[in-house]
Scaffold this active site. Structure first.
Site: not given
Length: 212
Positions: A67, A79, A97, A101, A146
Site C-alpha cells: 500500500r 477486496a 474480487e 485476487e 496486485e
C-alpha cells in the site's frame, strides 16, 4: 435553536474542488444549529466490498499487499471497489474480487458487516461478506500492485491474535476477522446477501453518470 439531536443539517451550497479517477473532493456549506454555516470537505468515493473466505479448517484467505500511502505491505482481506458499472451488484463484485485476487470461488455467501470507514470526511462505505464452500479457480492475470499479492491462509483465532498484536492493522481486515469469528460462533448474526445496505455510497456514481 433546535433541541440536541433534532437539527437538520441542510446544505446551503456546494463546490467541487477536484474530480479524479477514483474520488472527488467537494466542499459543502452546511447549516449548523443556530443558523450559521460551516464548510465541510467531503471525499466522494466508490463503495467497496471485502470477503472473509473461510475454508473447512477454519482458515481465512488473506493477502499481503503493498500500500503506497503507508509505504509497506499490509495483511488484508480480498477486496475491491464497486466500480464495475451500475449493473454489478455488491455480491457480484465480491465474487469477482475473490476470483481475481486469490483464485477462489465460493458456494455459500452471507453478509458479515457493513462499515463506514472515515465518516468525518469521506462517504466511502464497505460491505464485508463471509464466503464458504471454497473451490480453486485457474490463476488470474494480475497487474500493478496486485501482481505482487501473496496469499496467506490464517486460522481465524490466529488472525485475532495478530489484530491484538498490531500486525493486522487494515481496518477492513480487523472488522471482517472479528465479525467472522463472532458469526461462526453465532450464525444468527449473519444476514442474507440482499440485506439492505443503508450507507452504500451513491454520490460518485451519480456524478459519473451525469458526466457521461
Amino acid at each position: 435553536m433546535s433541541s440536541p439531536g433534532s437539527h437538520e443539517f441542510a446544505v446551503a451550497g456546494s463546490t467541487t474542488i477536484y474530480d479524479g479517477a477514483i474520488l472527488t473532493l467537494r466542499v459543502d456549506d452546511v447549516v449548523m444549529p443556530g443558523g450559521a454555516t460551516a464548510k465541510r470537505e467531503i471525499v466522494e468515493h466508490h463503495g467497496a466490498v471485502a470477503v472473509v473466505a473461510v475454508d473447512d479448517d477454519g482458515r481465512a484467505a488473506m493477502i499481503r499487499q503493498y500500500r503506497h500511502p503507508v509505504g509497506r505491505r499490509l495483511l488484508e482481506l480480498p477486496a475491491g471497489l464497486l466500480d464495475g458499472g451500475p449493473e454489478e451488484s455488491a455480491l457480484v463484485a465480491a465474487q469477482r474480487e475473490l476470483a481475481e485476487e486469490v483464485d477462489l470461488a465460493a458456494a455459500d455467501w452471507a453478509v458479515l458487516t457493513d462499515l463506514v470507514l472515515s465518516p468525518g470526511f469521506c462517504d466511502e462505505a464497505l460491505r464485508v461478506y463471509l464466503a464458504r464452500g471454497l473451490t480453486a479457480l485457474p490463476s488470474a492475470q494480475r497487474s500493478d500492485e496486485e501482481a505482487d499479492l501473496a496469499l496467506e491462509w490464517i486460522d481465524l483465532a490466529e488472525a485475532g491474535r495478530l489484530i491484538g498484536a498490531g500486525e493486522i492493522v487494515n481496518a477492513t481486515a480487523v472488522a471482517g476477522v472479528l465479525a467472522a469469528a463472532a458469526a461462526l460462533a453465532d450464525p444468527s448474526l449473519l444476514r442474507p446477501v440482499d440485506a439492505e445496505w443503508i450507507d452504500e455510497p451513491t454520490a460518485l456514481v451519480r456524478r459519473r453518470a451525469a458526466r457521461d
